[in-house]
Every structure is written in structure tokens, then in C-alpha cells.
Design a protein around this motif. Structure first.
Motif, PDB file in Angstrom:
ATOM      1  N   THR A  17       0.837  -1.196   0.000  1.00  0.00           N
ATOM      2  CA  THR A  17       0.000   0.000   0.000  1.00  0.00           C
ATOM      3  C   THR A  17       0.871   1.244   0.000  1.00  0.00           C
ATOM      4  O   THR A  17       2.080   1.180   0.251  1.00  0.00           O
ATOM      5  N   GLY A  18       0.267   2.380  -0.320  1.00  0.00           N
ATOM      6  CA  GLY A  18       0.940   3.667  -0.183  1.00  0.00           C
ATOM      7  C   GLY A  18       2.226   3.796  -0.975  1.00  0.00           C
ATOM      8  O   GLY A  18       2.307   3.424  -2.154  1.00  0.00           O
ATOM      9  N   ILE A  19       3.239   4.336  -0.325  1.00  0.00           N
ATOM     10  CA  ILE A  19       4.522   4.598  -0.975  1.00  0.00           C
ATOM     11  C   ILE A  19       5.179   3.313  -1.443  1.00  0.00           C
ATOM     12  O   ILE A  19       5.724   3.249  -2.552  1.00  0.00           O
ATOM     13  N   GLY A  20       5.143   2.266  -0.631  1.00  0.00           N
ATOM     14  CA  GLY A  20       5.762   1.005  -1.017  1.00  0.00           C
ATOM     15  C   GLY A  20       5.145   0.424  -2.276  1.00  0.00           C
ATOM     16  O   GLY A  20       5.850  -0.081  -3.161  1.00  0.00           O
ATOM     17  N   LEU A  21       3.832   0.478  -2.368  1.00  0.00           N
ATOM     18  CA  LEU A  21       3.135  -0.010  -3.557  1.00  0.00           C
ATOM     19  C   LEU A  21       3.541   0.795  -4.784  1.00  0.00           C
ATOM     20  O   LEU A  21       3.811   0.223  -5.855  1.00  0.00           O
ATOM     21  N   ALA A  22       3.611   2.113  -4.654  1.00  0.00           N
ATOM     22  CA  ALA A  22       4.002   2.955  -5.784  1.00  0.00           C
ATOM     23  C   ALA A  22       5.428   2.658  -6.233  1.00  0.00           C
ATOM     24  O   ALA A  22       5.727   2.621  -7.440  1.00  0.00           O
ATOM     25  N   ILE A  23       6.321   2.437  -5.282  1.00  0.00           N
ATOM     26  CA  ILE A  23       7.706   2.100  -5.625  1.00  0.00           C
ATOM     27  C   ILE A  23       7.764   0.770  -6.367  1.00  0.00           C
ATOM     28  O   ILE A  23       8.447   0.642  -7.393  1.00  0.00           O
ATOM     29  N   ALA A  24       7.046  -0.220  -5.867  1.00  0.00           N
ATOM     30  CA  ALA A  24       7.044  -1.530  -6.529  1.00  0.00           C
ATOM     31  C   ALA A  24       6.530  -1.423  -7.961  1.00  0.00           C
ATOM     32  O   ALA A  24       7.082  -2.037  -8.887  1.00  0.00           O
ATOM     33  N   LYS A  25       5.481  -0.649  -8.172  1.00  0.00           N
ATOM     34  CA  LYS A  25       4.937  -0.463  -9.520  1.00  0.00           C
ATOM     35  C   LYS A  25       5.969   0.174 -10.437  1.00  0.00           C
ATOM     36  O   LYS A  25       6.155  -0.254 -11.589  1.00  0.00           O
ATOM     37  N   GLU A 221       5.366  10.195  -6.868  1.00  0.00           N
ATOM     38  CA  GLU A 221       6.457  11.169  -6.862  1.00  0.00           C
ATOM     39  C   GLU A 221       7.618  10.674  -5.993  1.00  0.00           C
ATOM     40  O   GLU A 221       8.788  10.950  -6.280  1.00  0.00           O
ATOM     41  N   ILE A 222       7.321   9.920  -4.960  1.00  0.00           N
ATOM     42  CA  ILE A 222       8.362   9.277  -4.168  1.00  0.00           C
ATOM     43  C   ILE A 222       8.962   8.121  -4.950  1.00  0.00           C
ATOM     44  O   ILE A 222      10.180   7.894  -4.945  1.00  0.00           O
ATOM     45  N   ALA A 223       8.107   7.388  -5.653  1.00  0.00           N
ATOM     46  CA  ALA A 223       8.570   6.235  -6.422  1.00  0.00           C
ATOM     47  C   ALA A 223       9.576   6.630  -7.502  1.00  0.00           C
ATOM     48  O   ALA A 223      10.557   5.922  -7.744  1.00  0.00           O
ATOM     49  N   LYS A 224       9.348   7.758  -8.149  1.00  0.00           N
ATOM     50  CA  LYS A 224      10.281   8.199  -9.194  1.00  0.00           C
ATOM     51  C   LYS A 224      11.647   8.527  -8.610  1.00  0.00           C
ATOM     52  O   LYS A 224      12.686   8.246  -9.224  1.00  0.00           O
ATOM     53  N   ALA A 225      11.658   9.092  -7.403  1.00  0.00           N
ATOM     54  CA  ALA A 225      12.938   9.352  -6.733  1.00  0.00           C
ATOM     55  C   ALA A 225      13.614   8.045  -6.335  1.00  0.00           C
ATOM     56  O   ALA A 225      14.850   7.914  -6.391  1.00  0.00           O
ATOM     57  N   ALA A 226      12.814   7.051  -5.936  1.00  0.00           N
ATOM     58  CA  ALA A 226      13.369   5.747  -5.574  1.00  0.00           C
ATOM     59  C   ALA A 226      14.018   5.071  -6.780  1.00  0.00           C
ATOM     60  O   ALA A 226      15.063   4.420  -6.640  1.00  0.00           O
ATOM     61  N   VAL A 227      13.425   5.221  -7.955  1.00  0.00           N
ATOM     62  CA  VAL A 227      14.041   4.654  -9.163  1.00  0.00           C
ATOM     63  C   VAL A 227      15.420   5.259  -9.391  1.00  0.00           C
ATOM     64  O   VAL A 227      16.379   4.550  -9.716  1.00  0.00           O
ATOM     65  N   PHE A 228      15.539   6.561  -9.200  1.00  0.00           N
ATOM     66  CA  PHE A 228      16.846   7.203  -9.345  1.00  0.00           C
ATOM     67  C   PHE A 228      17.861   6.605  -8.381  1.00  0.00           C
ATOM     68  O   PHE A 228      18.958   6.201  -8.787  1.00  0.00           O
ATOM     69  N   LEU A 229      17.520   6.521  -7.103  1.00  0.00           N
ATOM     70  CA  LEU A 229      18.469   5.997  -6.118  1.00  0.00           C
ATOM     71  C   LEU A 229      18.798   4.535  -6.362  1.00  0.00           C
ATOM     72  O   LEU A 229      19.906   4.087  -6.051  1.00  0.00           O
ATOM     73  N   ALA A 230      17.849   3.789  -6.910  1.00  0.00           N
ATOM     74  CA  ALA A 230      18.069   2.369  -7.162  1.00  0.00           C
ATOM     75  C   ALA A 230      18.902   2.112  -8.409  1.00  0.00           C
ATOM     76  O   ALA A 230      19.533   1.059  -8.541  1.00  0.00           O
ATOM     77  N   SER A 231      18.924   3.068  -9.321  1.00  0.00           N
ATOM     78  CA  SER A 231      19.522   2.845 -10.636  1.00  0.00           C
ATOM     79  C   SER A 231      20.995   3.238 -10.673  1.00  0.00           C
ATOM     80  O   SER A 231      21.525   3.869  -9.752  1.00  0.00           O
ATOM     81  N   ASP A 232      21.626   2.901 -11.769  1.00  0.00           N
ATOM     82  CA  ASP A 232      23.032   3.264 -11.970  1.00  0.00           C
ATOM     83  C   ASP A 232      23.209   4.776 -12.169  1.00  0.00           C
ATOM     84  O   ASP A 232      24.336   5.272 -12.127  1.00  0.00           O
ATOM     85  N   ASP A 233      22.112   5.507 -12.382  1.00  0.00           N
ATOM     86  CA  ASP A 233      22.204   6.965 -12.448  1.00  0.00           C
ATOM     87  C   ASP A 233      22.741   7.540 -11.141  1.00  0.00           C
ATOM     88  O   ASP A 233      23.307   8.638 -11.131  1.00  0.00           O
ATOM     89  N   VAL A 244      11.965  14.508  -0.625  1.00  0.00           N
ATOM     90  CA  VAL A 244      10.953  14.701  -1.658  1.00  0.00           C
ATOM     91  C   VAL A 244       9.729  15.210  -0.916  1.00  0.00           C
ATOM     92  O   VAL A 244       8.848  14.449  -0.506  1.00  0.00           O
ATOM     93  N   ASP A 245       9.713  16.521  -0.685  1.00  0.00           N
ATOM     94  CA  ASP A 245       8.813  17.066   0.332  1.00  0.00           C
ATOM     95  C   ASP A 245       8.108  18.349  -0.068  1.00  0.00           C
ATOM     96  O   ASP A 245       7.496  19.017   0.776  1.00  0.00           O
ATOM     97  N   GLY A 246       8.215  18.746  -1.326  1.00  0.00           N
ATOM     98  CA  GLY A 246       7.567  19.989  -1.744  1.00  0.00           C
ATOM     99  C   GLY A 246       8.155  21.230  -1.116  1.00  0.00           C
ATOM    100  O   GLY A 246       7.608  22.317  -1.234  1.00  0.00           O
ATOM    101  N   GLY A 247       9.283  21.048  -0.403  1.00  0.00           N
ATOM    102  CA  GLY A 247       9.969  22.178   0.209  1.00  0.00           C
ATOM    103  C   GLY A 247       9.683  22.396   1.687  1.00  0.00           C
ATOM    104  O   GLY A 247      10.222  23.311   2.293  1.00  0.00           O
ATOM    105  N   ILE A 248       8.868  21.531   2.300  1.00  0.00           N
ATOM    106  CA  ILE A 248       8.430  21.794   3.665  1.00  0.00           C
ATOM    107  C   ILE A 248       9.565  21.796   4.684  1.00  0.00           C
ATOM    108  O   ILE A 248       9.522  22.537   5.673  1.00  0.00           O
ATOM    109  N   ARG A 249      10.595  21.013   4.452  1.00  0.00           N
ATOM    110  CA  ARG A 249      11.716  21.001   5.380  1.00  0.00           C
ATOM    111  C   ARG A 249      12.910  21.791   4.849  1.00  0.00           C
ATOM    112  O   ARG A 249      14.010  21.709   5.405  1.00  0.00           O
ATOM    113  N   GLN A 250      12.699  22.551   3.811  1.00  0.00           N
ATOM    114  CA  GLN A 250      13.782  23.356   3.241  1.00  0.00           C
ATOM    115  C   GLN A 250      13.614  24.824   3.587  1.00  0.00           C
ATOM    116  O   GLN A 250      14.348  25.679   3.090  1.00  0.00           O
TER     117      GLN A 250
END
Length: 251
Positions: A17-25, A221-233, A244-250
Motif C-alpha cells: 500500500t501507499g509509498i511502497g506499492l508505488a515504488i514496486a509499480k 512522486e516518491i517512487a520516481k525518486a526511488a528509481v533514481f536511487l536504485a539505478s546506476d544513475d 521529496v517534500d515539496g519544500g516543507i523542510r527546506q
């Protein structure tokens, strides 16, 4: 189109569910062979149907070392290796300081800290040079949130794991990074305030008002960042906390 994760074997804990499901997809769409874990079989079965493609599920409590060992033994038997591990399983709930119970503390730290530690440690023998470990952190660890101190402390511990483990694993070619979402529209977020739809929407609207982008995020939007960290990029990205927070902690 080049698939960034073609042929890679990935595990996403808390992937039903949630973020984990999106990452898996996203991982499956990028060519990975994906295992998802969770504690509720019905949700796992539904997630497998939603994801489709090269995905398998396993009912695993990430804080149970016996279940973890049996699961990673299965991955080893079927593939002999693991290229990507997303230690995402966890959660939390509101509990004001002064009312915190031992049960609340134990549950939160068992899921978020113990589960993350032993998930990654149990998987270590399968992780080789070039592999990527992604720990799911939270912006809660980098600022104050009323009645959320135990959860925030548990996610601060997750961030500390990444900083220290990259030293323990120096020379092995295993990258460990923390991916810290801001407020993301998931069942786990809205259910913090109960099951009433109007109350949930009010909570989302309040959070959106705090975020410089003016909205809460979506799981993909979290899943796309996870692909980057997982990949050779991200081959030279190690030990970071990627917000990946829309700036809330920046601010």
C-alpha cells in the motif's frame, strides 16, 4: 526506451500500500523483478494484481528475524542475489508527550527501527557490488510535529543508520541512502486522524497550507525518486538524505 532497472532483483518491504506499492509499480515498469512484503495477505494479493508483471509477494513481519531469514532464503534460492532493497515497512501514530505509553513506543520502534535494522542486515549476504539500499525516512525527523515525537525519533534513527552503515560497508560497493518523503497522500497519512473523510480532507488541506508547493505529494512522486536511487544513475550517491517534500523542510 531504456529500462533503468532491467534484470535487477528488488525487494520492497511494506509494498502492499501507499509509498511502497508505488515504488514496486515503478520498479516493475523499469524492468525489475520485484518482491513485496507486508503483514496482511489480502492487501498483498490485491497489490500483486494492481502491479502486474514480474512481482511476487510474501507475508513477512519485518520486525521478526525468523520470518526475515526465511524470506531472504527464498530470494536467494530463486535468484541467488539481491540488487535493490527498499526498507520501507513501518508506520506510526499521534501520541502527545505526557501520554506516551510503553506499548506505543515499543510498537513504533519495533516497526521503524528494529525492522529496518534487521531487514538490511539479513539481506546483506545477498547484496553485492553495485547494489542499492534505500531506507524510507521522513521529514518528521528533521523538525517538530505536535504529538509525533516517538515517530520522529524512530525516523531520526533510520537516518543515523545510513550514515554509519556506509562506513561499516566501505569497499563493498553497496550504496545506502535515505529517502525522506514529506506529506504524501496515502492511507497511512490520512488515517492518522481517523476514518472520517471530511476530517481527513481537512488534515490534507492543513498540510498543503504548510508546503511551499501548496499541495501534498503523490506516492508516485516518491517512487520516481526511488528509481533514481536504485539505478546506476545514482552510482556515486551514497549516504545522502533525499528529501521529496515539496519544500516543507527546506524553509
Amino acid at each position: 526506451m531504456e529500462l533503468k532497472l532491467a534484470g535487477k532483483v528488488a525487494v520492497v518491504t511494506g509494498g502492499s500500500t501507499g509509498i511502497g506499492l508505488a515504488i514496486a509499480k515503478r520498479f516493475v515498469s523499469q524492468g525489475a523483478i520485484v518482491y513485496i512484503t507486508g503483514r496482511r495477505q489480502a492487501e498483498l494479493d490485491a497489490a500483486v494484481k494492481t502491479i502486474g508483471g514480474s512481482v511476487q509477494s510474501a507475508s513477512v513481519d519485518s520486525s521478526d528475524t525468523v520470518q526475515l531469514q526465511a524470506f531472504f532464503d527464498r530470494v536467494k534460492e530463486q535468484h541467488g542475489k539481491l540488487d535493490i532493497l527498499v526498507a520501507n515497512a513501518g508506520g506510526g501514530s499521534f501520541m502527545p508527550f505526557g501520554q506516551i505509553t510503553e506499548a506505543h513506543f515499543d510498537d513504533t520502534f519495533s516497526r521503524n527501527v528494529k525492522g529496518t535494522l534487521f531487514t538490511v542486515q539479513t539481506a546483506l549476504p545477498l547484496l553485492g557490488s553495485g547494489s542499492s539500499v534505500i531506507l524510507t525516512g521522513s521529514t518528521a525527523a528533521s523538525g517538530g510535529t505536535e504529538a509525533f515525537s516517538v515517530y520522529a525519533a524512530s525516523k531520526a534513527a533510520v537516518r543515523a543508520f545510513a550514515r554509519n552503515w556506509i562506513l561499516d560497508l566501505k569497499g563493498r560497493g553497496i550504496r545506502i541512502n535515505t529517502l525522506s518523503p514529506g506529506p504524501i497522500k496515502t492511507p497511512g497519512l490520512v488515517e492518522l486522524v481517523g476514518t472520517d473523510p471530511a476530517q481527513q480532507q481537512g488534515f490534507l488541506d492543513h498540510l498543503a497550507s504548510l508546503i511551499p508547493m501548496g499541495r501534498v505529494g503523490e506516492p508516485d512522486e516518491i517512487a520516481k525518486a526511488a528509481v533514481f536511487l536504485a539505478s546506476d544513475d545514482a552510482s556515486f550517491v551514497n549516504g545522502i538524505e533525499l528529501f521529496v517534500d515539496g519544500g516543507i523542510r527546506q524553509i
